[in-house]
Structures are given as C-alpha cells and as structure tokens.
Design an enzyme around this catalytic site. Structure first.
Site, PDB file in Angstrom:
ATOM      1  N   GLU A  92       0.827  -1.201   0.000  1.00 28.13           N
ATOM      2  CA  GLU A  92       0.000   0.000   0.000  1.00 28.13           C
ATOM      3  C   GLU A  92       0.865   1.256   0.000  1.00 28.13           C
ATOM      4  OE1 GLU A  92      -4.175  -1.467   1.931  1.00 28.13           O
ATOM      5  OE2 GLU A  92      -2.672  -0.816   3.361  1.00 28.13           O
ATOM      6  N   CYS A 105       3.472   8.571   1.069  1.00 31.90           N
ATOM      7  CA  CYS A 105       4.011   7.628   2.046  1.00 31.90           C
ATOM      8  C   CYS A 105       4.174   6.280   1.341  1.00 31.90           C
ATOM      9  CB  CYS A 105       3.022   7.536   3.210  1.00 31.90           C
ATOM     10  SG  CYS A 105       3.465   6.311   4.454  1.00 31.90           S
ATOM     11  N   CYS A 112       5.943  -6.995   7.359  1.00 35.56           N
ATOM     12  CA  CYS A 112       7.065  -6.531   8.185  1.00 35.56           C
ATOM     13  C   CYS A 112       7.374  -7.597   9.224  1.00 35.56           C
ATOM     14  CB  CYS A 112       6.696  -5.216   8.880  1.00 35.56           C
ATOM     15  SG  CYS A 112       8.046  -4.520   9.881  1.00 35.56           S
ATOM     16  N   CYS A 116       5.675  -4.930  15.797  1.00 39.03           N
ATOM     17  CA  CYS A 116       5.337  -3.950  16.835  1.00 39.03           C
ATOM     18  C   CYS A 116       3.868  -4.188  17.218  1.00 39.03           C
ATOM     19  CB  CYS A 116       5.559  -2.526  16.333  1.00 39.03           C
ATOM     20  SG  CYS A 116       7.304  -2.210  15.960  1.00 39.03           S
ATOM     21  N   CYS A 119       0.856  -2.091  15.628  1.00 38.31           N
ATOM     22  CA  CYS A 119       0.880  -1.790  14.192  1.00 38.31           C
ATOM     23  C   CYS A 119       0.209  -2.896  13.383  1.00 38.31           C
ATOM     24  CB  CYS A 119       2.326  -1.612  13.734  1.00 38.31           C
ATOM     25  SG  CYS A 119       2.487  -1.318  11.960  1.00 38.31           S
ATOM     26  N   CYS A 335      -1.370   6.073   9.855  1.00 38.00           N
ATOM     27  CA  CYS A 335      -0.183   5.381  10.379  1.00 38.00           C
ATOM     28  C   CYS A 335      -0.583   4.091  11.071  1.00 38.00           C
ATOM     29  CB  CYS A 335       0.521   6.235  11.429  1.00 38.00           C
ATOM     30  SG  CYS A 335       1.126   7.799  10.829  1.00 38.00           S
TER      31      CYS A 335
HETATM   32  N1  SAH Z   1       8.946   0.549  10.334  1.00 37.41           N
HETATM   33  C1  SAH Z   1       9.223   1.957  10.261  1.00 37.41           C
HETATM   34  C2  SAH Z   1       8.484   2.620   9.114  1.00 37.41           C
HETATM   35  C3  SAH Z   1       6.972   2.682   9.299  1.00 37.41           C
HETATM   36  S1  SAH Z   1       6.603   4.263   9.860  1.00 37.41           S
HETATM   37  C4  SAH Z   1       8.910   2.609  11.579  1.00 37.41           C
HETATM   38  O1  SAH Z   1       8.170   2.018  12.372  1.00 37.41           O
HETATM   39  O2  SAH Z   1       9.402   3.694  11.861  1.00 37.41           O
HETATM   40  C5  SAH Z   1       5.007   4.088  10.475  1.00 37.41           C
HETATM   41  C6  SAH Z   1       4.812   4.922  11.718  1.00 37.41           C
HETATM   42  O3  SAH Z   1       3.480   4.725  12.222  1.00 37.41           O
HETATM   43  C7  SAH Z   1       5.750   4.491  12.830  1.00 37.41           C
HETATM   44  O4  SAH Z   1       6.168   5.596  13.589  1.00 37.41           O
HETATM   45  C8  SAH Z   1       4.853   3.576  13.620  1.00 37.41           C
HETATM   46  O5  SAH Z   1       5.308   3.379  14.909  1.00 37.41           O
HETATM   47  C9  SAH Z   1       3.545   4.322  13.560  1.00 37.41           C
HETATM   48  N2  SAH Z   1       2.409   3.468  13.866  1.00 37.41           N
HETATM   49  C10 SAH Z   1       2.314   2.142  13.734  1.00 37.41           C
HETATM   50  N3  SAH Z   1       1.114   1.699  14.121  1.00 37.41           N
HETATM   51  C11 SAH Z   1       0.420   2.792  14.507  1.00 37.41           C
HETATM   52  C12 SAH Z   1      -0.891   2.980  14.985  1.00 37.41           C
HETATM   53  N4  SAH Z   1      -1.738   1.962  15.123  1.00 37.41           N
HETATM   54  N5  SAH Z   1      -1.286   4.242  15.272  1.00 37.41           N
HETATM   55  C13 SAH Z   1      -0.441   5.287  15.099  1.00 37.41           C
HETATM   56  N6  SAH Z   1       0.806   5.164  14.635  1.00 37.41           N
HETATM   57  C14 SAH Z   1       1.240   3.925  14.347  1.00 37.41           C
END
Ligand code: SAH
Length: 362
Positions: A92, A105, A112, A116, A119, A335
């Site tokens: 996406e 983006c 991945c 986390c 996420c 995000c």
């Molecule tokens: N893997 C890298 C690139 C992805 S960036 C990284 O994590 O930095 C995506 C961003 O969205 C990251 O800062 C991640 O922590 C954040 N993110 C992930 N899940 C989220 C959620 N459910 N709500 C808000 N932010 C989230």
C-alpha cells in the site's frame, strides 16, 4: 526471471552499467528524465535516444514494476492504493494532500518482520523486501493519481515495512528521488523512518542526505520492549547513544522522533516529563501521533484532554513538539493501519474521535 528493470538503478549506477555495455553514460540521464521527470515508461517513445538505442533497450529492459490494484479516496482527500507487483505481492501507498504540501508515504517491504504490537502491518508478518524499482514505482503510480494542479512535494518511508531492513534498495530509491534529472525532490523533503535498527542508521545518513525519523513510542525499556520488540536488541540507551554520537545529526538535520500515544500505556505525565531529559543532546523534533485503531489491536488513543495535556507538558519542557492528526482514517490509510484489508472489513473500523481530523505538524 523477467528482464532487468531500469528503475532498479539510480542514475549513477545506470551510467556505469551503460558504460560497461558500450552505451554513452549520458544516455542514463536521458532515460531518467523520461521515466521520472516526464513519467514516460514506453522506451519506444523516448525520441532523443535514437532509434537503434530505443530498440536495443526495449529488447533488454523492463520499465514498470507495479500496477494499481485498487485506489480509494478518503473524505479528507487522502488517497490509498494497493499496488500489485509482478509476483502478485501487494503493498500500500498513501498520498496525503495538505494545504502547503503533498506527501507520499511509501512501503519498503511486503509485510514486516518486526511485529510492533500496535501496528497493523506488523500483524501481517513478513513476505519479502521490495526492490528499488518497486519502491520507485509507488511514486510513479501514485503521481498519476494526484488531483490536477498538485505536485508531489514530500516523501516519507513510513508505509509497510522497516526501511532499514531493506537499506540497499531504500538508498538507491532515495538517490532517484533526489536526482535533479529524476524526481528532483529536495533531500530534506524525503524522510526515512526506522524503529531503531542501530547499525544501519549511520550508513543510511552518510549515503543519502535525507531526514531520519525514529519511532520512539516509550520512555522506558520496559514499555518499549512490549511495543517495539526490536528494543530488546537495541535498547533506548544504545539507540539514543548512537544518535547522540553521530555528527551528521545536527540542528539543521535533526532526528524526527515519532511517539504514538496509546491510552494507559505511554501517555502519563511521567512519560511526558521523561522525554526531554531522555532526548537531551540529540537535535530533535518530536511528533505525537494518537494511536490509530485497527482490528488487530485493542489499543486505543487517549482522550483529547489527555493528548492535550501530554502535548503541553512536553512543550513546556522545551522540546520542539507537534501533534499529527490522522489522515484518511475512514479508509484505514493512517499510520499503522496499512494491512491490505478488503474494503468490506474497513467499515466502522476507524477511530471515531479521529474522523475527518486535520493534520498538523510534520
Ligand atoms: N517501520 C518503520 C516505518 C513505518 S513508519 C517505523 O516504524 O518507523 C510508520 C509509523 O506509524 C511508525 O512511527 C509507527 O510506529 C507508527 N504506527 C504504527 N502503528 C500505529 C498505529 N496503530 N497508530 C499510530 N501510529 C502507528
């Protein structure tokens, strides 16, 4: 396998490749101008190459890596598309039109591996790294979906995947993004985000003049271990120590820390007060992102008052801090929501408090 793809190569690398094959290196600049500045993928239409070279290249090279599978537009103008690679893999990308800029983006991996806990992409598991051509083609495809009169101004590697686990392809893509004959983006309008893969940070910053974003999300190892499992390998002291040590991190090129605010997990006053001392010595900007809800997690954003209180507490400590509002929550484009859900499952999944909210900061 299929033919090699021209979009797997930066202009610099294509020049070398052409030279080795007896083609004048400046032809690489011409090809890049067609592919990226003009958005033309048909080698037969690249008229300044001369007929023989056009035919030769068309016989040897591919120029396209992704097709748009589906595209959805949010009420706030955000466009999310699922893009299909040659092997059928889907990723996406999200286009975010704002008043003064238009940000794209992009994803760097199919799924991945870092899992986390908050996420949605993490819940998918990992399939494979994207190739440079597949990263760059997200820009080509999404640019075709821009509203008339809009130009792409910013690019963030904040889609699916961990960019620094695919650093070679990401660096090559960055070179194409900033090359004056290609996309010609200003380097400081390109941001690579990482959860903190420490050994890969300095090589990235030295290879390309882009911004670094670090997903922080916690002020103690106990909490960060739970949210970002990679923290067990590279705990806060190691990650922040590395950022403090790097002389390529400066006030002109600060680290953008991302902090997803999650109710009852990392949103306390004590957390807010710990942030400034924790980041002391690192030129930094902090970006607060209220948790975006999704079906793979029971975690939620704090209340508006609590977010506000947190923001004020951090600002009072002298840190440069902004609050980022979700874009495209009604189409699960925010995000942490990128998980390739079919439209039917998206209904009602967005956090109601964030619907239609506008973006601030960043
Ligand atoms: N893997 C890298 C690139 C992805 S960036 C990284 O994590 O930095 C995506 C961003 O969205 C990251 O800062 C991640 O922590 C954040 N993110 C992930 N899940 C989220 C959620 N459910 N709500 C808000 N932010 C989230």
């Amino acid at each position: 396998m299929s033919r090699p793809n021209l979009k797997d190569h930066s202009v610099e690398s294509l020049r070398e490749r052409f030279a080795a094959e007896g083609i004048a290196p400046y032809r690489a600049d011409q090809v890049a101008a067609w592919l990226y500045a003009r958005g033309v993928e048909d080698l037969g239409a690249m008229t300044d190459l001369g007929r023989d070279l056009r035919e030769r290249l068309a016989g040897e090279w591919a120029t396209r890596a992704l097709d748009v599978e589906t595209a959805q537009t949010s009420r706030d103008g955000t466009v999310k598309a699922a893009l299909r690679a040659e092997d059928g893999a889907l990723v996406e990308a999200v286009l975010i039109p704002e008043e003064e800029r238009t940000t794209l983006c992009v994803s760097t991996q199919v799924g991945c591996p870092l899992a986390c806990s908050f996420c949605a992409t993490g819940a998918l598991g990992f399939t494979r790294n994207l190739r440079t051509a597949e990263i760059v083609d997200q820009v080509c495809r999404m640019r075709e979906l821009l509203p008339p009169g809009r130009r792409l101004s910013n690019l963030v590697f904040m889609g699916m995947g961990e960019p620094l686990l695919n650093a070679a392809a990401v660096v090559e893509a960055c070179r194409i993004l900033v090359h004056p004959k290609a996309f010609a983006l200003a380097p400081r309008r390109v941001t690579v985000s990482t959860v903190g893969l420490v050994p890969a940070i300095e090589p990235l910053l030295r290879a390309v003049p882009v911004n670094l974003a670090v997903s922080l999300h916690a002020t103690t190892d106990a909490v960060r271990d739970e949210l970002v499992p990679l923290n067990r390998r590279f705990p806060l002291e190691v990650l922040l120590g590395e950022l403090r040590r790097l002389d390529c991190v400066t006030r002109q090129r600060p680290v953008f820390f991302e902090y997803t605010l999650i109710a009852g997990v990392n949103d306390s006053r004590a957390d807010a007060r710990r942030l400034a001392p924790l980041l002391r010595g690192i030129p930094a900007k902090l970006n607060l992102i209220p948790m975006n809800a999704h079906p793979d997690s029971s975690l939620a954003a704090p209340s508006e008052e609590r977010i506000d209180g947190f923001l004020r507490e951090v600002a009072a400590s002298g840190l440069r801090v902004t609050l980022r509002r979700s874009r495209g929550p009604d189409i699960q484009a925010a995000c942490g929501q990128l998980a390739l859900r079919p439209p039917a499952r998206r209904q009602g999944a967005a956090a109601p408090s964030l619907q239609g909210a506008v973006s601030e900061g960043r």
